[in-house]
Design a protein around this motif. Structure first.
Motif, PDB file in Angstrom:
ATOM      1  N   CYS A  38      38.559  26.190  59.615  1.00 38.46           N
ATOM      2  CA  CYS A  38      39.105  26.175  60.976  1.00 38.46           C
ATOM      3  C   CYS A  38      39.311  24.724  61.433  1.00 38.46           C
ATOM      4  CB  CYS A  38      38.113  26.873  61.900  1.00 38.46           C
ATOM      5  SG  CYS A  38      38.565  26.836  63.637  1.00 38.46           S
ATOM      6  N   SER A  40      38.201  23.502  64.047  1.00 37.16           N
ATOM      7  CA  SER A  40      36.932  22.985  64.591  1.00 37.16           C
ATOM      8  C   SER A  40      36.035  22.452  63.479  1.00 37.16           C
ATOM      9  CB  SER A  40      36.213  24.065  65.398  1.00 37.16           C
ATOM     10  OG  SER A  40      35.860  25.138  64.563  1.00 37.16           O
ATOM     11  N   HIS A  61      32.802  29.754  59.733  1.00 36.35           N
ATOM     12  CA  HIS A  61      32.607  30.851  60.693  1.00 36.35           C
ATOM     13  C   HIS A  61      33.683  31.924  60.624  1.00 36.35           C
ATOM     14  CE1 HIS A  61      34.711  27.547  62.850  1.00 36.35           C
ATOM     15  NE2 HIS A  61      35.451  28.534  63.311  1.00 36.35           N
ATOM     16  N   GLU A  62      34.486  31.889  59.554  1.00 34.84           N
ATOM     17  CA  GLU A  62      35.481  32.961  59.385  1.00 34.84           C
ATOM     18  C   GLU A  62      35.231  33.615  58.038  1.00 34.84           C
ATOM     19  OE1 GLU A  62      39.376  31.218  59.750  1.00 34.84           O
ATOM     20  OE2 GLU A  62      39.262  31.214  61.927  1.00 34.84           O
ATOM     21  N   ASP A 147      38.092  34.468  63.820  1.00 31.72           N
ATOM     22  CA  ASP A 147      38.319  33.418  64.826  1.00 31.72           C
ATOM     23  C   ASP A 147      39.811  33.143  65.038  1.00 31.72           C
ATOM     24  OD1 ASP A 147      38.115  31.276  66.604  1.00 31.72           O
ATOM     25  OD2 ASP A 147      37.678  29.826  65.033  1.00 31.72           O
ATOM     26  N   ARG A 338      46.130  28.575  57.473  1.00 27.01           N
ATOM     27  CA  ARG A 338      44.711  28.661  57.135  1.00 27.01           C
ATOM     28  C   ARG A 338      44.511  28.521  55.636  1.00 27.01           C
ATOM     29  NH1 ARG A 338      42.514  27.647  61.490  1.00 27.01           N
ATOM     30  NH2 ARG A 338      40.901  28.935  62.434  1.00 27.01           N
TER      31      ARG A 338
HETATM   32 ZN   LIG Z   1      37.097  28.245  64.488  1.00 29.96          ZN
END
Ligand SMILES: [Zn+2]
Ligand SMILES: [Zn+2]
Length: 346
Positions: A38, A40, A61-62, A147, A338
């Motif tokens: 991501c 982030s 986190h994905e 996300d 992504r």
């Molecule tokens: Zn994210």
């Protein structure tokens, strides 16, 4: 197990062997099949902008994967189930959590930042963070539901309250904003305007259903252009965090319009014409992550063939290639949406 550990001194990930903790009651262990990188993560890993609250820190986190061990008191999953893991963590007990509005929880956190994430062979999480992933959704596409797709979904559907036929403007068409375009389309938006400073991101937006694009240049008054081109915007969602765009967009809003702020910037937001907002009943609201409703509803949209995420997967790579693809994402090399890490490769 093999994991990509954050090394905050070198601002990079390091592949190491780490212990796999035991599966506690209410927890489930999954074998990671895909974990998205991501935007982030770039701030977190490459720029040290956020601090991890545990060590050794495993970002990611994905995540999607396969259930391989069931803790005591779990009941909703079986061994071998395909699952997506929510990106957000929460207390699970407060009034918001109990109402499925877990992104309002006081104890909200993010997997990878507050507890171990998915850049590893295995991930152990509370059962309540898991959602079943149907067989026809590839693991890579399932992972980004956590996300990249659910955050804009919450912004557009719940905070933005999009109604069919409405005119939508999306500012910032990176990994999240691009999916806001796709979701606005899937939920029946009328005309969709996409705004970005990057031509490649706008090309992506067109492929996801944007009707018109605006290539933003320095000091350009995006609101004025939106007003001229659209006649008026019902829902504007900002993923750029650049507040001057919001200030000059207020006048482009229709009566009852909604402005949803998702992108996090450090510039202050000044409201230049309060009466315009008051009289037209324009709502300015924030949106952070998504709640428990998002992933199942997105899976439903997918099964109705209203959402196709094929083009969102720009490549699937080994865990060992994590640093390379963090940089490739930051540099927008090859116009990516992504990149996915699959610990089973290599
Ligand atoms: Zn994210
Ligand atoms: Zn809570």
């Amino acid at each position: 197990m093999k994991a990509a550990i954050l090394n905050s001194a070198t601002k990079s990930l390091q592949i190491e062997e780490v212990d796999v903790p035991p599966v506690l009651p209410n927890q489930i262990k999954i074998k990671v099949k895909a974990c998205g990188i991501c935007g982030s993560d770039i701030h977190f890993i490459l720029h040290g902008k956020m601090k991890a609250t545990y060590s050794p820190c495993i970002p990611g986190h994905e995540t999607s994967g396969e259930v391989v061990e069931l803790g005591e008191n779990t009941s909703r999953f079986s061994l071998g189930d395909r699952v997506v893991v929510s990106a957000g963590t929460s207390c699970g007990k407060c009034v918001h959590c109990l109402a499925n509005r877990d992104n309002l929880c006081e104890e909200i956190g993010v997997l990878g930042f507050n507890q171990r994430g998915g850049f590893a062979e295995y991930l152990i999480v509370e059962e309540r963070y898991l959602h079943k992933l149907p067989d026809d959704i590839p693991y890579a596409q399932g992972a980004i539901l956590a996300d990249a797709v659910s955050t804009p979904y919450h912004a557009i559907k719940y905070q933005g309250d999009l109604k069919p036929g409405e005119t939508v403007a999306i500012i910032g068409c990176g990994g999240l904003g691009i999916h806001a375009v796709a979701i606005a389309k899937a939920l029946g938006a009328g005309k969709i305007f996409a705004v970005d400073i990057d031509k490649g991101s706008l090309d992506n937006a067109v492929s996801y259903g944007a009707d018109e694009v605006i290539l933003l240049e320095k000091n350009m008054q995006v609101g004025k252009i939106l007003k001229e081109k659209s006649g008026g915007i019902d829902l504007l969602a900002d993923f750029s965090g650049f507040m001057p765009n919001i200030e000059n967009s207020i006048r482009s809003m229709n009566r009852g319009g909604r402005i949803v702020l998702v992108g996090i910037g450090r510039i202050k937001l000044e409201i230049p014409m309060p009466f315009f907002i008051i009289e037209r009943q324009i709502r300015i609201t924030g949106s952070y992550g998504s709640d428990r409703r998002a992933i199942p509803e997105l899976i439903q949209l997918y099964s109705e063939k209203k959402l196709d995420l094929t083009r969102s997967i720009s490549g699937i790579h080994k865990l060992e290639e994590a640093n390379e693809y963090l940089h490739a994402l930051e540099d927008k090399k090859g116009n990516p949406i992504r990149f996915i890490l699959n610990p089973e490769l290599g």
